[in-house]
Motif scaffolding. Structure first.
Motif, PDB file in Angstrom:
ATOM      1  N   TYR A 129       2.918   5.227   3.094  1.00 50.53           N
ATOM      2  CA  TYR A 129       1.725   5.153   2.250  1.00 50.53           C
ATOM      3  C   TYR A 129       1.959   4.122   1.146  1.00 50.53           C
ATOM      4  O   TYR A 129       1.069   3.326   0.806  1.00 50.53           O
ATOM      5  CB  TYR A 129       1.417   6.523   1.654  1.00 50.53           C
ATOM      6  CG  TYR A 129       0.251   6.522   0.693  1.00 50.53           C
ATOM      7  CD1 TYR A 129      -1.024   6.155   1.118  1.00 50.53           C
ATOM      8  CD2 TYR A 129       0.417   6.877  -0.645  1.00 50.53           C
ATOM      9  CE1 TYR A 129      -2.101   6.141   0.236  1.00 50.53           C
ATOM     10  CE2 TYR A 129      -0.643   6.868  -1.534  1.00 50.53           C
ATOM     11  CZ  TYR A 129      -1.899   6.503  -1.086  1.00 50.53           C
ATOM     12  OH  TYR A 129      -2.959   6.487  -1.964  1.00 50.53           O
ATOM     13  N   ASP A 130       3.170   4.118   0.597  1.00 51.53           N
ATOM     14  CA  ASP A 130       3.528   3.120  -0.399  1.00 51.53           C
ATOM     15  C   ASP A 130       3.519   1.725   0.232  1.00 51.53           C
ATOM     16  O   ASP A 130       3.090   0.748  -0.384  1.00 51.53           O
ATOM     17  CB  ASP A 130       4.916   3.433  -0.960  1.00 51.53           C
ATOM     18  CG  ASP A 130       5.294   2.522  -2.123  1.00 51.53           C
ATOM     19  OD1 ASP A 130       4.550   2.504  -3.115  1.00 51.53           O
ATOM     20  OD2 ASP A 130       6.315   1.824  -2.024  1.00 51.53           O
ATOM     21  N   PHE A 131       3.988   1.631   1.462  1.00 51.39           N
ATOM     22  CA  PHE A 131       3.950   0.371   2.214  1.00 51.39           C
ATOM     23  C   PHE A 131       2.512  -0.146   2.282  1.00 51.39           C
ATOM     24  O   PHE A 131       2.248  -1.336   2.055  1.00 51.39           O
ATOM     25  CB  PHE A 131       4.487   0.627   3.627  1.00 51.39           C
ATOM     26  CG  PHE A 131       4.692  -0.605   4.466  1.00 51.39           C
ATOM     27  CD1 PHE A 131       5.964  -1.107   4.681  1.00 51.39           C
ATOM     28  CD2 PHE A 131       3.627  -1.263   5.069  1.00 51.39           C
ATOM     29  CE1 PHE A 131       6.162  -2.245   5.463  1.00 51.39           C
ATOM     30  CE2 PHE A 131       3.813  -2.390   5.841  1.00 51.39           C
ATOM     31  CZ  PHE A 131       5.086  -2.883   6.037  1.00 51.39           C
ATOM     32  N   ASP A 132       1.582   0.740   2.584  1.00 53.38           N
ATOM     33  CA  ASP A 132       0.175   0.358   2.704  1.00 53.38           C
ATOM     34  C   ASP A 132      -0.378  -0.147   1.374  1.00 53.38           C
ATOM     35  O   ASP A 132      -1.136  -1.121   1.330  1.00 53.38           O
ATOM     36  CB  ASP A 132      -0.634   1.555   3.195  1.00 53.38           C
ATOM     37  CG  ASP A 132      -2.076   1.208   3.506  1.00 53.38           C
ATOM     38  OD1 ASP A 132      -2.314   0.461   4.475  1.00 53.38           O
ATOM     39  OD2 ASP A 132      -2.972   1.668   2.773  1.00 53.38           O
ATOM     40  N   ARG A 133       0.004   0.503   0.287  1.00 53.61           N
ATOM     41  CA  ARG A 133      -0.474   0.066  -1.038  1.00 53.61           C
ATOM     42  C   ARG A 133       0.083  -1.311  -1.384  1.00 53.61           C
ATOM     43  O   ARG A 133      -0.598  -2.139  -2.007  1.00 53.61           O
ATOM     44  CB  ARG A 133      -0.087   1.101  -2.094  1.00 53.61           C
ATOM     45  CG  ARG A 133      -0.767   2.452  -1.879  1.00 53.61           C
ATOM     46  CD  ARG A 133      -0.338   3.501  -2.869  1.00 53.61           C
ATOM     47  NE  ARG A 133      -0.858   3.230  -4.215  1.00 53.61           N
ATOM     48  CZ  ARG A 133      -0.741   4.084  -5.234  1.00 53.61           C
ATOM     49  NH1 ARG A 133      -0.130   5.253  -5.047  1.00 53.61           N
ATOM     50  NH2 ARG A 133      -1.228   3.794  -6.417  1.00 53.61           N
ATOM     51  N   ARG A 134       1.302  -1.570  -0.995  1.00 50.79           N
ATOM     52  CA  ARG A 134       1.886  -2.888  -1.233  1.00 50.79           C
ATOM     53  C   ARG A 134       1.174  -3.957  -0.392  1.00 50.79           C
ATOM     54  O   ARG A 134       0.980  -5.087  -0.847  1.00 50.79           O
ATOM     55  CB  ARG A 134       3.383  -2.869  -0.914  1.00 50.79           C
ATOM     56  CG  ARG A 134       4.213  -2.016  -1.876  1.00 50.79           C
ATOM     57  CD  ARG A 134       5.642  -1.853  -1.376  1.00 50.79           C
ATOM     58  NE  ARG A 134       6.385  -0.897  -2.172  1.00 50.79           N
ATOM     59  CZ  ARG A 134       7.165  -1.206  -3.212  1.00 50.79           C
ATOM     60  NH1 ARG A 134       7.296  -2.468  -3.577  1.00 50.79           N
ATOM     61  NH2 ARG A 134       7.811  -0.265  -3.872  1.00 50.79           N
ATOM     62  N   ILE A 135       0.819  -3.595   0.830  1.00 51.36           N
ATOM     63  CA  ILE A 135       0.075  -4.526   1.694  1.00 51.36           C
ATOM     64  C   ILE A 135      -1.253  -4.900   1.035  1.00 51.36           C
ATOM     65  O   ILE A 135      -1.661  -6.076   1.021  1.00 51.36           O
ATOM     66  CB  ILE A 135      -0.178  -3.906   3.080  1.00 51.36           C
ATOM     67  CG1 ILE A 135       1.109  -3.887   3.910  1.00 51.36           C
ATOM     68  CG2 ILE A 135      -1.288  -4.644   3.818  1.00 51.36           C
ATOM     69  CD1 ILE A 135       1.517  -5.231   4.487  1.00 51.36           C
ATOM     70  N   ASP A 136      -1.952  -3.903   0.501  1.00 47.84           N
ATOM     71  CA  ASP A 136      -3.214  -4.181  -0.202  1.00 47.84           C
ATOM     72  C   ASP A 136      -2.985  -5.114  -1.381  1.00 47.84           C
ATOM     73  O   ASP A 136      -3.760  -6.055  -1.618  1.00 47.84           O
ATOM     74  CB  ASP A 136      -3.847  -2.876  -0.698  1.00 47.84           C
ATOM     75  CG  ASP A 136      -4.489  -2.083   0.428  1.00 47.84           C
ATOM     76  OD1 ASP A 136      -4.711  -2.665   1.507  1.00 47.84           O
ATOM     77  OD2 ASP A 136      -4.765  -0.886   0.222  1.00 47.84           O
TER      78      ASP A 136
END
Length: 705
Positions: free
Chosen positions: A570-577
Motif C-alpha cells: 500500500y505504501d508502494f502504491d502511494r509512492r507510485i502516485d
C-alpha cells in the motif's frame, strides 16, 4: 486506387471447432491481405473484416488492384577492372553476365560503390495479374493458419481443421480457377444446411452477403451477434426478466449458428432451491443457454438459440427443456446430499487429500492459512477468532458432491453450505470471497473478512510453491503462482491495507517450513527460508509491473519506487502516485538528472572508502551557492519531516522540487571534489543529505534517461 476489383474468397468446410473459429477467420483474412501486399498488390480493406460461420471462412475485400505495379529489378555484375580487358573489350566475366541478363554488354549500365565502378543490369517488366497470383497467396495463407489439430480425410496428403467441401474465388465477376485440397474453385456457395440446402450462385463479391442471407445464412458474425442479443433480450423481457449475456457464452453461440433464432423456455421452479450459480453454470457451459434473472436473482426461465427459424417453436422448446432437466436434477441431488452431510463434516476428509507431495494434505494447508488469517486479522480491524473460523471452513466444500461435479463453484458452494449450517453471514461470504479475484479483471474481495482470507490463502500458496520448487518457468505455472501473486498484491493495495508484506512472507515461510524428506538442522532450515523471502518479494513486484503499466505508470517511475523495495505494498502504491505527480512537474527532469549525478559522485567516494560525515559543518562552507543549498536543504528537510512520517509523499516531493534553482546553482558554481579534503567531505555530506531526503520517497535518479 485505380483499376481495382472486389475480391471474395470462401472456404467451405464441415463444422469447424467453435473456440478456434474466430482465430482461424482472423488468420485467413490477415494472411490473404498480407500476401497481396507483399507482392505489391494494393488492397482497400476499408470496413473489411473476417466473415465466418460454423461451415465457412470468408475474405471479402472491397478493392484490390487488378495487377501488380511494374516490377523493377537491379542485378549487379562484375567490376570494370575485371569486366574489361586492356583494350576495353568484354572479358568472359562480363560476357557471361550479359548473356545471363539476355542483353548486349553495351546495354548494361554502370554504378559505383565503395569498391569501385561495376556493371549493373536494370530492367522493368509488367506486373503480374492479381488473378495469377491468388492461388499462391491463398495457399500461403492457409498453410500459415494456426490449426490446433489438422484433420486428414480420404486418401489425400493434405489436411485442414475440417474437411473442405467447396471453394469460391471471385475477382470482380470472374472466377479465379484454382485447385485446393481436391476442390476446384467456382462461384457456387452453400446455403443453410437445413433451411436452404442447395448451391447459392454468387454473381460478384458485392452480392455475397445478401445472397447468403437469402439462403438463411448470416455470414457476418457481427450481424449474428446483434441478432442474438436483440432476440434474447426481447424473449427475456417477454417473461418479465433480464437475460444474462456473458461475452464467452455469446461468442460461442455466434460460432455455433448461421441463422440464429431465440426460443424462450422454462424449468420447474423447484430447482431454484439449488444455488443459482450451479444452474447458471449448467445452462451456460454445458448447453449455451442464456439464463433469465430478475433483480439479479435467477428465475425459472432461460433462452435457447436454435440454428433454424422453426415453424414449430414449441417442439424446439420442449427439446431444450428436456435436455436441461437431467442436469438440474443431478445438481439438486448433489446439493440435497451435501446439506445432509453438512459443511463441518465435509472438512474431515481433507486430511486424506494431498495438496502437494512436499506440502502435505489440504488439511495441512488449511491449518497454515488459518494461522496466517488469525495473525493478519487484528492488523486490519477484523476479529481474529472469526478469521480463524472462516479459514478452517473455507476449503471444506472441496469434499462436496456439488464441487466435485462443478469445480468452478469452489467457495460459492461453501457459502451456501455455511449459511445452511447456521454460520454467520460474514463467514459464509468470506468463504466465497477468499477465491477473489478468480480471473484477470475480477474484483477483489469486498468484505474485510474476505480480504483477510484472500491474503492469507495467497501468502501460503506463494510460500509453499517456492518452498516446493514450483517457481514458474516459461509458460509453465502449475500452481498459478503468478495469478496468486497479483491477486495478493491487488487485494492489499486496493483494500488500502498498510501491511508489512516482508513480515507476512516470513510468517508464511515459517509455517511452511522446509518441505521434503531431507533432514537439516534448525539453522539450515531458517537460512533456506530466509533466502526465499527476497525471491518471493521480487516475484510479487514483477507481477506489479504489468498492473501499473495498465494504469499508465511508466517503467522508469515503477523502477524508481521498486528500487526501495518498500515492505508495504500500500505504501508502494502511494509512492507510485507521488512519483507520477512529481514527474509531471517542470523541475522533475533537472532534479532527476541532478540526483543521478549525485548518486554517481557518492558512489565514487564510497568506492574510494572516503568518509562522508552525517552532518554539514557550516564552518567549512566557502561558496555562496553552497551556503544557499545547505540552508535550502535543511529547510526542506524540516518542512517535510511531518509529511514523510504521514506518508504524504506527494507533499514531500512537491516541496523538494522547489530546490531545483539551488541545486542548479550549486553544480554551476561549486567544485565538489575540492583539494581540501575536509571541504570535499562537507560538500559530499550536503549532497548526501539531499539525496537521502529524495531517496526517502523513491530513487529519483531512475527518472533520468
Amino acid at each position: 486506387m485505380s483499376n481495382t476489383l472486389p475480391l471474395l474468397i470462401e472456404l467451405g468446410t464441415e463444422e469447424l471447432p467453435v473456440k478456434a473459429l474466430p482465430g482461424l477467420a482472423d488468420a485467413l483474412f490477415d494472411g490473404i491481405k498480407a500476401g497481396l501486399e507483399k507482392r505489391g498488390v494494393a488492397v482497400d480493406a476499408t470496413d473489411a473484416r473476417p466473415l465466418f460461420t460454423p461451415r465457412r471462412l470468408a475474405v471479402l475485400l472491397p478493392g484490390v488492384s487488378a495487377e501488380q505495379p511494374e516490377q523493377a529489378s537491379e542485378v549487379f555484375g562484375p567490376y570494370v577492372n575485371i569486366a574489361l580487358d586492356a583494350d576495353g573489350q568484354p572479358t568472359k566475366a562480363l560476357s557471361g553476365f550479359a548473356a545471363k541478363a539476355d542483353v548486349e554488354w553495351t546495354a548494361l549500365a554502370r554504378t559505383t560503390d565503395a569498391k569501385g565502378e561495376r556493371f549493373v543490369h536494370r530492367a522493368v517488366k509488367p506486373g503480374a495479374r492479381t488473378a495469377a497470383l491468388l492461388p499462391e497467396v491463398i495457399a500461403e495463407a492457409i498453410a500459415a493458419m494456426p490449426i490446433p489439430k489438422p484433420m486428414r480425410w480420404g486418401d489425400h496428403d493434405y489436411a485442414f481443421a475440417r474437411p473442405v467441401q467447396w471453394l469460391v474465388v471471385l475477382l470482380g465477376s470472374e472466377v479465379v480457377e484454382m485447385p485446393l485440397m481436391g476442390i476446384k474453385s467456382d462461384r457456387m456457395s452453400r446455403g443453410h444446411r437445413f433451411e436452404h440446402d442447395k448451391p447459392v450462385w454468387i454473381g460478384a463479391p458485392g452480392d455475397y452477403v445478401e445472397a447468403l442471407a437469402a439462403a438463411r445464412v448470416l455470414v457476418d458474425p457481427q450481424q449474428r451477434r446483434a441478432r442474438i442479443i436483440e432476440q434474447v433480450q426481447a424473449a427475456a423481457r417477454g417473461v418479465g426478466g433480464d437475460a444474462r449475456i456473458t461475452d464467452d457464452n455469446l461468442e460461442q453461440v455466434v460460432c455455433l449458428t448461421e441463422w440464429p433464432g431465440a426460443v424462450a423456455c422454462s424449468f420447474e421452479p423447484a430447482f431454484l432451491a439449488v444455488p443459482q450459480e450451479a444452474l447458471i453454470e449448467t445452462m451456460e457451459i454445458n448447453q449455451k443457454f442464456f439464463p433469465v434473472l430478475r433483480d439479479g436473482t435467477l428465475t425459472e426461465h432461460f433462452i435457447g438459440i436454435a440454428n433454424i427459424e422453426s415453424r414449430d417453436p414449441a417442439q424446439v422448446r420442449a427439446g431444450y427443456e428436456r435436455v436441461i432437466r437431467p442436469r438440474f436434477a443431478d445438481a439438486k441431488f448433489f446439493f440435497d446430499e451435501d446439506l445432509k452431510q453438512g459443511l463441518v463434516s465435509m472438512g474431515e476428509g481433507l486430511a486424506t487429500v494431498t495438496y502437494q507431495a512436499k506440502l502435505g494434505t489440504v488439511a495441512d494447508k488449511v491449518a497454515r492459512v488459518a494461522a496466517l488469517a488469525e495473525t493478519i486479522a487484528p492488523m486490519v480491524g477484523v476479529e481474529a477468532a472469526q478469521a480463524r473460523r472462516a479459514a478452517l471452513l473455507a476449503k471444506n466444500d472441496l469434499q462436496s458432491r456439488m464441487v466435485g461435479e462443478f469445480p468452478e463453484l469452489q467457495g460459492i458452494a461453501g457459502r451456501h453450505y455455511a449459511l445452511a449450517a447456521g454460520e454467520p453471514a460474514e463467514i459464509a461470504l468470506a468463504i466465497d470471497e477468499s477465491y477473489q479475484p478468480r480471473f484477470a479483471g475480477d474484483d477483489i474481495a469486498l468484505s474485510p473478512l474476505g480480504k483477510v482470507l484472500a491474503i492469507a490463502e495467497r501468502l501460503d500458496t506463494l510460500a509453499g510453491g517456492f518452498a516446493a520448487g514450483l517457481k514458474p518457468t516459461g509458460n509453465k505455472d502449475p500452481f498459478a503462482l503468478r495469478r496468486n501473486a497479483l491477486g495478493l498484491a491487488r487485494t492489499i493495495i486496493e483494500s488500502g491495507f498498510d501491511l508489512d508484506l516482508k513480515s507476512l512472507l516470513h510468517s508464511a515461510n515459517g509455517l511452511v517450513g522446509e518441505p521434503g524428506p531431507a533432514k537439516k538442522d534448525k539453522r539450515d532450515l531458517f537460512d533456506a527460508m530466509d533466502m526465499r523471502l527476497p525471491e518471493i518479494y521480487d516475484f510479487i513486484l514483477d507481477r506489479l509491473r504489468g498492473y501499473y503499466a495498465d494504469k499508465g505508470v511508466s517503467t522508469t517511475q515503477f523502477n524508481a519506487v521498486a528500487e526501495l523495495k518498500p515492505a508495504s505494498l500500500y505504501d508502494f502504491d502511494r509512492r507510485i502516485d507521488a512519483i507520477g505527480t512529481f514527474a509531471a512537474l517542470p523541475q522533475a527532469a533537472t532534479l532527476a538528472a541532478a540526483n543521478k549525478r549525485i548518486a554517481n559522485i557518492l558512489r565514487k567516494a564510497q568506492a574510494e572508502d572516503f568518509h562522508i560525515p552525517d552532518h554539514i559543518n557550516r564552518g567549512l562552507i566557502e561558496h555562496p551557492a553552497e551556503a544557499a543549498l545547505a540552508e535550502a536543504v535543511e529547510a526542506a528537510i524540516g518542512d517535510t519531516d511531518a509529511a514523510l512520517h504521514q506518508h504524504d509523499y506527494v507533499q514531500v516531493l512537491s516541496r523538494l522540487a522547489l530546490l531545483r534553482e539551488h541545486v542548479d546553482a550549486f553544480f554551476d558554481g561549486v567544485m565538489v571534489n575540492a583539494e581540501d579534503q575536509a571541504v570535499r567531505a562537507n560538500r559530499l555530506a550536503l549532497l548526501q543529505r539531499l539525496s537521502q531526503r529524495f531517496g526517502a520517497v523513491a530513487d529519483i535518479a531512475q527518472l533520468s534517461a
